[in-house]
Design a protein around this motif. Structure first.
Motif, mmCIF file in Angstrom:
data_model
loop_
_atom_site.group_PDB
_atom_site.id
_atom_site.type_symbol
_atom_site.label_atom_id
_atom_site.label_comp_id
_atom_site.label_asym_id
_atom_site.label_seq_id
_atom_site.Cartn_x
_atom_site.Cartn_y
_atom_site.Cartn_z
ATOM 1 N N PRO A 386 -35.931 -168.602 17.482
ATOM 2 C CA PRO A 386 -35.727 -168.926 16.070
ATOM 3 C C PRO A 386 -34.382 -169.605 15.820
ATOM 4 O O PRO A 386 -33.368 -169.248 16.424
ATOM 5 C CB PRO A 386 -35.811 -167.568 15.366
ATOM 6 N N ARG A 387 -34.394 -170.570 14.913
ATOM 7 C CA ARG A 387 -33.194 -171.373 14.687
ATOM 8 C C ARG A 387 -32.144 -170.651 13.837
ATOM 9 O O ARG A 387 -30.962 -170.965 13.939
ATOM 10 C CB ARG A 387 -33.587 -172.707 14.043
ATOM 11 N N ASP A 388 -32.538 -169.691 13.012
ATOM 12 C CA ASP A 388 -31.515 -168.959 12.253
ATOM 13 C C ASP A 388 -30.634 -168.139 13.191
ATOM 14 O O ASP A 388 -29.416 -168.015 12.978
ATOM 15 C CB ASP A 388 -32.138 -168.089 11.168
ATOM 16 N N VAL A 389 -31.226 -167.601 14.268
ATOM 17 C CA VAL A 389 -30.438 -166.865 15.264
ATOM 18 C C VAL A 389 -29.489 -167.822 15.989
ATOM 19 O O VAL A 389 -28.330 -167.475 16.263
ATOM 20 C CB VAL A 389 -31.367 -166.150 16.265
ATOM 21 N N LEU A 390 -29.963 -169.033 16.283
ATOM 22 C CA LEU A 390 -29.106 -170.028 16.928
ATOM 23 C C LEU A 390 -27.932 -170.391 16.030
ATOM 24 O O LEU A 390 -26.798 -170.530 16.516
ATOM 25 C CB LEU A 390 -29.926 -171.271 17.273
ATOM 26 N N CYS A 391 -28.181 -170.537 14.730
ATOM 27 C CA CYS A 391 -27.089 -170.847 13.795
ATOM 28 C C CYS A 391 -26.027 -169.753 13.836
ATOM 29 O O CYS A 391 -24.818 -170.034 13.868
ATOM 30 C CB CYS A 391 -27.628 -171.002 12.374
ATOM 31 N N GLN A 392 -26.456 -168.501 13.847
ATOM 32 C CA GLN A 392 -25.494 -167.400 13.921
ATOM 33 C C GLN A 392 -24.714 -167.452 15.223
ATOM 34 O O GLN A 392 -23.498 -167.211 15.240
ATOM 35 C CB GLN A 392 -26.219 -166.057 13.799
ATOM 36 N N HIS A 393 -25.389 -167.784 16.315
ATOM 37 C CA HIS A 393 -24.719 -167.857 17.612
ATOM 38 C C HIS A 393 -23.656 -168.963 17.622
ATOM 39 O O HIS A 393 -22.571 -168.784 18.198
ATOM 40 C CB HIS A 393 -25.756 -168.111 18.708
ATOM 41 N N ILE A 394 -23.953 -170.092 16.984
ATOM 42 C CA ILE A 394 -22.961 -171.174 16.912
ATOM 43 C C ILE A 394 -21.730 -170.716 16.135
ATOM 44 O O ILE A 394 -20.586 -170.983 16.535
ATOM 45 C CB ILE A 394 -23.585 -172.429 16.266
ATOM 46 N N ASP A 404 -17.195 -177.400 22.804
ATOM 47 C CA ASP A 404 -17.760 -178.737 22.947
ATOM 48 C C ASP A 404 -19.263 -178.654 22.685
ATOM 49 O O ASP A 404 -19.961 -177.813 23.281
ATOM 50 C CB ASP A 404 -17.498 -179.265 24.351
ATOM 51 N N ALA A 405 -19.777 -179.523 21.811
ATOM 52 C CA ALA A 405 -21.189 -179.438 21.424
ATOM 53 C C ALA A 405 -22.109 -179.679 22.612
ATOM 54 O O ALA A 405 -23.124 -178.981 22.768
ATOM 55 C CB ALA A 405 -21.480 -180.441 20.308
ATOM 56 N N ASP A 406 -21.795 -180.657 23.475
ATOM 57 C CA ASP A 406 -22.645 -180.928 24.637
ATOM 58 C C ASP A 406 -22.712 -179.725 25.563
ATOM 59 O O ASP A 406 -23.783 -179.357 26.062
ATOM 60 C CB ASP A 406 -22.130 -182.146 25.394
ATOM 61 N N ALA A 407 -21.554 -179.095 25.779
ATOM 62 C CA ALA A 407 -21.510 -177.931 26.674
ATOM 63 C C ALA A 407 -22.270 -176.759 26.070
ATOM 64 O O ALA A 407 -22.984 -176.027 26.784
ATOM 65 C CB ALA A 407 -20.056 -177.542 26.955
ATOM 66 N N LEU A 408 -22.139 -176.583 24.751
ATOM 67 C CA LEU A 408 -22.844 -175.465 24.116
ATOM 68 C C LEU A 408 -24.352 -175.702 24.150
ATOM 69 O O LEU A 408 -25.121 -174.767 24.402
ATOM 70 C CB LEU A 408 -22.366 -175.280 22.673
ATOM 71 N N TRP A 456 -15.389 -178.715 18.315
ATOM 72 C CA TRP A 456 -15.634 -178.065 17.030
ATOM 73 C C TRP A 456 -14.839 -176.770 16.937
ATOM 74 O O TRP A 456 -14.714 -176.041 17.916
ATOM 75 C CB TRP A 456 -17.123 -177.761 16.871
ATOM 76 N N GLN A 457 -14.296 -176.510 15.743
ATOM 77 C CA GLN A 457 -13.558 -175.267 15.534
ATOM 78 C C GLN A 457 -13.671 -174.849 14.071
ATOM 79 O O GLN A 457 -14.109 -175.621 13.222
ATOM 80 C CB GLN A 457 -12.084 -175.439 15.906
ATOM 81 N N LEU A 458 -13.277 -173.619 13.776
ATOM 82 C CA LEU A 458 -13.287 -173.125 12.407
ATOM 83 C C LEU A 458 -12.271 -173.890 11.563
ATOM 84 O O LEU A 458 -11.145 -174.137 12.007
ATOM 85 C CB LEU A 458 -12.956 -171.631 12.360
ATOM 86 N N ARG A 459 -12.666 -174.256 10.332
ATOM 87 C CA ARG A 459 -11.709 -174.874 9.421
ATOM 88 C C ARG A 459 -10.599 -173.891 9.057
ATOM 89 O O ARG A 459 -9.436 -174.252 8.949
ATOM 90 C CB ARG A 459 -12.412 -175.337 8.140
ATOM 91 N N ASP A 460 -10.994 -172.630 8.860
ATOM 92 C CA ASP A 460 -10.038 -171.593 8.509
ATOM 93 C C ASP A 460 -10.174 -170.467 9.520
ATOM 94 O O ASP A 460 -11.203 -169.773 9.541
ATOM 95 C CB ASP A 460 -10.319 -171.074 7.096
ATOM 96 N N PRO A 461 -9.203 -170.260 10.405
ATOM 97 C CA PRO A 461 -9.328 -169.212 11.427
ATOM 98 C C PRO A 461 -9.590 -167.832 10.841
ATOM 99 O O PRO A 461 -10.152 -166.968 11.523
ATOM 100 C CB PRO A 461 -7.966 -169.264 12.147
ATOM 101 N N ARG A 462 -9.198 -167.626 9.567
ATOM 102 C CA ARG A 462 -9.424 -166.312 8.956
ATOM 103 C C ARG A 462 -10.914 -166.030 8.756
ATOM 104 O O ARG A 462 -11.314 -164.877 8.581
ATOM 105 C CB ARG A 462 -8.707 -166.227 7.614
ATOM 106 N N ALA A 463 -11.727 -167.075 8.789
ATOM 107 C CA ALA A 463 -13.175 -166.886 8.619
ATOM 108 C C ALA A 463 -13.794 -166.122 9.784
ATOM 109 O O ALA A 463 -14.891 -165.577 9.656
ATOM 110 C CB ALA A 463 -13.861 -168.236 8.470
ATOM 111 N N ALA A 464 -13.115 -166.062 10.928
ATOM 112 C CA ALA A 464 -13.664 -165.373 12.101
ATOM 113 C C ALA A 464 -13.955 -163.910 11.780
ATOM 114 O O ALA A 464 -14.953 -163.344 12.247
ATOM 115 C CB ALA A 464 -12.695 -165.477 13.277
ATOM 116 N N ARG A 465 -13.107 -163.299 10.973
ATOM 117 C CA ARG A 465 -13.309 -161.882 10.647
ATOM 118 C C ARG A 465 -14.606 -161.680 9.872
ATOM 119 O O ARG A 465 -15.390 -160.765 10.164
ATOM 120 C CB ARG A 465 -12.117 -161.367 9.832
ATOM 121 N N THR A 466 -14.865 -162.542 8.896
ATOM 122 C CA THR A 466 -16.096 -162.437 8.116
ATOM 123 C C THR A 466 -17.317 -162.696 8.984
ATOM 124 O O THR A 466 -18.338 -162.020 8.866
ATOM 125 C CB THR A 466 -16.065 -163.431 6.942
ATOM 126 N N ILE A 467 -17.219 -163.671 9.884
ATOM 127 C CA ILE A 467 -18.339 -163.972 10.787
ATOM 128 C C ILE A 467 -18.674 -162.740 11.621
ATOM 129 O O ILE A 467 -19.844 -162.363 11.757
ATOM 130 C CB ILE A 467 -17.991 -165.173 11.687
#
Length: 802
Positions: A386-394, A404-408, A456-467
Motif C-alpha cells: 500500500p502506498r500510504d505505508v510507503l508515504c509514512q516510510h519516506i 537520495d531519492a534514487d537510492a531510496l 531530500w531533507q526535512l524543511r524543519d528538523p523539529r518536524a522529526a519529533r512529530t513524525i
C-alpha cells in the motif's frame, strides 16, 4: 541435504540434561543458518521459536562480544514479553553472558535511550518500535553489527499494513547491515511460496522449511440442543460447554467479536453454579485486567477463559487442554491457529470443539471441520504494497537524515510487497510527502521536504519529533474509557465505542469485562459507571473484528449443499436442507439462486451470493439502488455472510437485469462518492500517510477531531484535486475493505449470468432465518414516500377530511 551442524557444548549439555534432542526442522535451521532468508512452517508446540533463535545462540555462544546481534519482531507486545521470559531461562541456565531485552510501547524512556546507546545482544520488539528506532540518526551505529532478524507469526503480520511497514524496515536494515539474514516463523500458512516472496529480499529467493505437522487435531462438533435459526450468542450450548469445562484443566472459549464474548461470558457466569474460576479476555478491557487474567492462566488458576483474537497467537499461557470455538470460524486458517492453543506440545494432538450459534452455522462448521482434516487453508492473495505505508516510510526516512531519492527507490523495491513498484508511483508518493500534492502545496504545514544538493531533507528538523510520534499503521477506533465512578477517579474497566456511549442515558446498564454496570455520566470524555449486579444489561457494541466467511470456506459450503444427502449433519439441519430442496432449490457453486416471494404484504427478493458479510451488504446497497431506478420501490434489506434479503412494494419479475456487472460497478462508484465509507477510509489513509497527525508534541487529537479534519480535507480534495494520490489510495482501500466489491465480482464471474430464479408463493426454508437477523437497513426512496402518503390518506379519511 545440508550437513547437520553440531551444537556447541553448552547447548548440547543443556539439551541432554533435559533428555531432549533437536527436532529435524530445528537441525535444518541450524544447518542453513547462513541462508539469506528462511521461512519455517511448523505446528504449534513444535519449538519453532527456539528453532529461529538456535543459530543466534550458537553464534553468540562462540562470540558474546557486546553488540546487537539478533532482532526478534512479533505482532503482539504480550508475545514479545512471553518470548523474552522463555528465552532468558535457557540462556541463564547455560550460563551464556547475553543481554536480552524488550523494546515495545511499554518500555520506559530511560530504557529506550540506554538501548540506543548500548543495545543488548538480542532485542525483542514490534514493527512500530522498529520503525521508530530506524527514524533516528544514530540507527546506522545501532544496527551496524546486526546479523539476524526473526519475524514470529509472520502470517499474521502479512495480513495487514503492519507487515508492509515491517518489510520496508527490513529493507532499511539490509542497507545498514549488509548480509543480514531473515527468518520467518509461522504455524498456519496457506501459500508458503507467496509468504516466502513477501519475506525475501528481492530478488533473492527465500527457502521454505516444512516441519512434520505432528498428530492430526482431535476436533469435532459439540453435541448440544438444536441451535436457534438466527443469532450468534450460542446460549443454547452453555450447559454442554460448562460440562466440558468441568472435564478439562483449562479451556479457551473463542468468540468472533468482543460483544458476543461479553454476552456469552455473562450468561456463562450466571449458569456457573459450581463457581468455577472463569474469566474474560479481549482487546477492549483495561490493560491491568488483561494482565491479571494472563497471570492467572499462566499460574493454572483458571478453568476457562472466554476470549477473542487477543489469544489467537503463539503465547503459551498455561496448561490449556481444550479449545472451544463458539460460532462458525469464518476462516479455516484462524480456526487452525486457535486449535493450536490446546496441548501446546509437539507430540500431543490439539483438542477442539466447534459450537455453531445458529442453524446455518452447522453447515459452515462441518465444512470447516472437513477443511482442517484435509489440511486445506484459506487466504486471499496479497496485492502490491500500500502506498500510504510507503508515504509514512519516506517521512520516517527523512526524520533519520537526508536521503537520495534514487537510492531510496532502489532500497524500497528490495522489499517483497514493493518489488514491482513503478518509479512513477514512488515519485508520486515522494511529491505528496514533500508538498501535500497539487491542491495543498500552497499551505506551509504540508511543505515538509526540500532538496538540498540533490538530496531530500526535512524543511524543519523539529518536524522529526512529530513524525516519530505518529509512526504506525494501527488506526485508533473511536472509543471512550470506562471507569468506576469515584470522587478521585475510579478503577478503569476498559473501553466502549463512542457511538455506543452517546446513546446511553443515566440508569442504562451494559456489559464490560463480564460485569453489569450502570451508566452514570460522561465527564471529560470518560464514561463513569457504577456496578449493578443482577440487572439485565444493554450490550456494548465493541468494535471487535467481524470476520467474513472466506472464499474457500464459502465454496466448500456450496459444494456440501449439492450432496444427495447429508449423513454427517444433525437431523434437524439435514431435514431443513431437504425441505429447501423440495420447496425451492439449494444454492450451487456455479449458479446464483434468487428467490422472490410475498410475505406480510411486501414483496421479497433473496439473493444467495455467499460473498461474505461485507460483500452481501454492499450487494444489498447496490441492488436496492438499482431497484429504485427501476421503480420497484425497495424499502430495506438485511445481509448475512451467505445471503441478502430485500423487501419492497413491487415484485421483481426478472432479477437478471439487476446483476449487470457494468451497472453494478457504476452504481458503486456513484454511491461511494458521497458515502461515509469513503470518508472513514480516507481518514485512515490520511493518518497512515502522514497528512493528518494523530499526535503533536504536548497534545493528542481525539478520533472525532481527526475525523473532522479529514472530512474537510476529503471534501476539499474531491472538489479541487480529484486525482490526488490519497483519493486514489482511498478508492483502492474502500473497494477491498469495508465494501469488499471484489467478492461480488468473484461471485459474478463464478456464476456467469446463470441465475436460478425461483418465484415462490411463500417464504423458503433457507430464507426464513434472514427475517430474524438484526441489522436491518432501511431504504429512503420512493417506496417509503408512498407508504407515508398512503398513511396520510388513511388518517385524513379517518378524520373525515378527504
Amino acid at each position: 541435504m545440508d550437513a547437520p551442524t553440531p551444537l556447541p557444548p553448552r547447548l548440547a549439555d543443556w539439551f541432554a540434561a533435559r533428555g531432549w534432542r533437536l527436532h529435524d526442522h530445528q537441525a535444518a535451521m541450524l544447518a542453513r543458518a547462513g541462508a539469506p532468508a528462511l521461512l519455517l512452517v511448523a505446528p504449534t508446540g513444535g519449538g519453532k521459536t527456539l528453532a529461529g533463535f538456535l543459530p543466534s545462540l550458537v553464534e553468540l555462544a562462540a562470540d558474546p562480544r557486546p553488540r546487537l546481534h539478533t532482532l526478534y519482531v512479533s505482532p503482539l507486545k504480550a508475545l514479545t514479553a512471553d518470548i523474552g521470559r522463555n528465552l532468558r531461562a535457557p540462556v541463564d541456565e547455560m550460563g551464556l553472558p547475553l543481554r536480552i531485552e524488550d523494546r515495545t510501547g511499554d518500555t520506559s524512556q530511560t530504557a529506550r535511550r540506554r538501548q540506543r546507546a548500548d543495545p543488548p545482544h538480542i532485542l525483542l520488539t514490534t514493527p512500530e518500535s522498529l520503525a521508530l528506532l530506524l527514524s533516528y540518526d544514530d540507527a546506522p551505529r545501532m544496527f551496524a553489527g546486526l546479523r539476524r532478524v526473526v519475524v514470529d507469526e509472520i502470517h499474521a503480520l502479512a495480513e495487514s499494513k503492519r507487515g508492509d511497514q515491517l518489510m520496508l524496515a527490513l529493507a532499511r536494515l539490509e542497507r545498514l547491515a549488509p548480509g543480514l539474514r531473515r527468518v520467518g516463523l509461522s504455524a498456519t500458512v496457506e501459500d508458503p511460496p507467496a509468504l516466502a516472496r513477501f519475506l525475501a529480499r528481492h530478488p533473492d529467493a527465500c527457502a521454505v522449511l516444512q516441519a512434520d505437522p505432528g498428530p492430526a487435531p482431535d476436533i469435532a462438533m459439540l453435541d448440544t440442543t438444536p441451535p436457534p435459526w438466527a443469532g450468534g450468542g450460542a446460549r443454547h450450548a452453555i450447559p454442554a460447554i460448562l460440562e466440558q469445562i468441568r472435564a478439562h484443566r483449562t479451556t479457551l472459549v473463542f468468540h468472533n467479536t468482543r460483544a458476543q464474548a461479553e454476552l456469552f461470558f455473562h450468561a456463562l457466569w450466571m449458569a456457573n453454579e459450581d463457581a468455577l474460576p472463569i474469566a474474560i479476555h479481549h482487546g477492549s478491557l483495561a490493560r491491568d485486567q488483561r494482565a491479571r487474567v494472563e497471570a492467572a492462566m499462566t499460574a493454572g488458576k483458571l478453568r476457562a477463559v472466554v476470549c477473542t483474537g487477543t489469544l489467537d497467537l503463539g503465547i503459551d499461557w498455561g496448561d490449556v487442554d481444550l479449545v472451544i470455538q463458539v460460532g462458525a470460524p469464518r476462516n479455516v486458517k484462524r480456526l487452525v491457529q486457535r486449535i493450536g492453543r490446546a496441548n501446546h506440545r509437539y507430540n500431543a494432538p490439539s483438542k477442539a470443539l466447534l459450537v455453531p450459534a445458529n442453524r446455518f452455522e452447522v453447515v459452515e462448521c462441518h465444512a470447516a471441520l472437513a477443511a482442517v482434516r484435509e489440511g486445506t487453508l484459506d487466504g486471499d492473495p496479497r496485492g502490491p504494497g500500500p502506498r500510504d505505508v510507503l508515504c509514512q516510510h519516506i517521512l520516517a526516512t527523512a526524520a533519520a537524515g537526508p536521503f537520495d531519492a534514487d537510492a531510496l527507490f532502489a532500497e524500497v523495491t528490495t522489499a517483497g510487497p514493493y518489488a514491482t513498484l513503478p518509479r512513477a508511483a514512488f515519485d508520486a508518493c515522494l511529491d505528496f510527502v514533500a508538498t501535500g500534492g497539487y491542491a495543498l502545496r500552497a499551505y506551509d504545514r504540508w511543505q515538509r521536504l526540500m532538496q538540498v544538493g540533490g538530496r531530500w531533507q526535512l524543511r524543519d528538523p523539529r518536524a522529526a519529533r512529530t513524525i516519530r510520534m505518529n509512526l504506525g499503521t494501527i488506526i485508533d477506533t473511536e472509543t471512550l474509557p470506562v471507569r468506576l465512578k469515584s470522587s478521585r477517579g475510579g478503577a478503569p474497566l476498559g473501553e466502549v465505542e463512542e457511538a455506543f456511549a452517546t446513546t446511553l442515558t443515566p440508569g442504562d446498564t451494559f456489559l464490560i469485562g463480564g460485569h453489569v454496570v450502570r451508566y452514570e455520566s460522561l465527564r471529560e470524555m470518560v464514561v463513569e459507571v457504577t456496578r449493578q449486579p443482577g440487572r439485565d444489561p444493554r450490550v456494548a457494541v465493541f468494535n471487535g473484528s467481524k470476520f467474513a466467511t472466506s472464499t474457500v470456506l464459502a465454496q466448500r459450503i456450496l459444494a456440501m449443499l449439492q450432496a444427495p444427502a447429508w449423513p454427517d449433519l444433525p437431523a434437524h439441519t439435514a431435514d431443513w436442507l431437504a425441505l429447501q430442496h423440495k420447496v425451492s432449490r439449494l444454492p450451487a457453486p456455479d449458479r446464483l439462486l434468487v428467490e422472490t416471494f410475498p410475505h406480510e404484504g411486501r414483496h421479497h427478493l433473496c439473493v444467495f451470493g455467499f460473498a461474505g458479510r461485507n460483500g452481501q451488504q454492499t450487494l444489498g446497497l447496490l441492488l436496492t439502488k438499482r431497484m429504485e431506478e427501476m421503480g420497484l420501490a425497495p424499502l430495506g434489506f438485511v445481509a448475512t455472510d451467505y445471503a441478502t434479503l430485500i423487501w419492497g412494494l413491487e415484485a421483481v419479475a426478472d432479477p437478471a437485469p439487476l446483476f449487470d456487472p457494468d451497472r453494478l460497478r457504476d452504481g458503486l462508484d456513484q454511491w461511494l462518492q458521497g458515502n461515509a465509507v469513503m470518508k472513514r477510509t480516507f481518514r485512515a489513509a490520511a493518518i497512515v500517510a502522514g497528512l493528518i497527525d494523530r499526535t503533536t508534541p504536548g497534545k493528542r487529537k481525539s478520533p472525532r477531531q481527526a475525523t473532522f479534519s479529514s472530512d474537510i480535507l476529503y471534501d476539499t480534495l474531491r472538489k479541487y484535486d480529484p486525482d490526488h494520490l490519497l483519493l486514489d489510495i482511498t478508492r483502492e482501500e474502500a473497494m477491498r475493505g469495508l465494501v469488499d466489491f471484489g467478492r461480488i465480482e468473484e461471485m459474478l464471474a463464478r456464476v456467469r449470468g446463470r441465475i436460478d430464479h425461483m418465484a415462490l408463493g411463500r417464504v423458503s426454508p433457507l430464507s426464513a432465518p434472514l427475517f430474524l437477523e438484526p441489522g436491518r437497513i432501511p431504504v429512503h426512496g420512493a417506496g417509503r414516500e408512498r407508504l407515508v402518503e398512503a398513511a396520510a390518506e388513511r388518517l385524513m379519511a379517518e378524520a373525515g377530511l378527504s
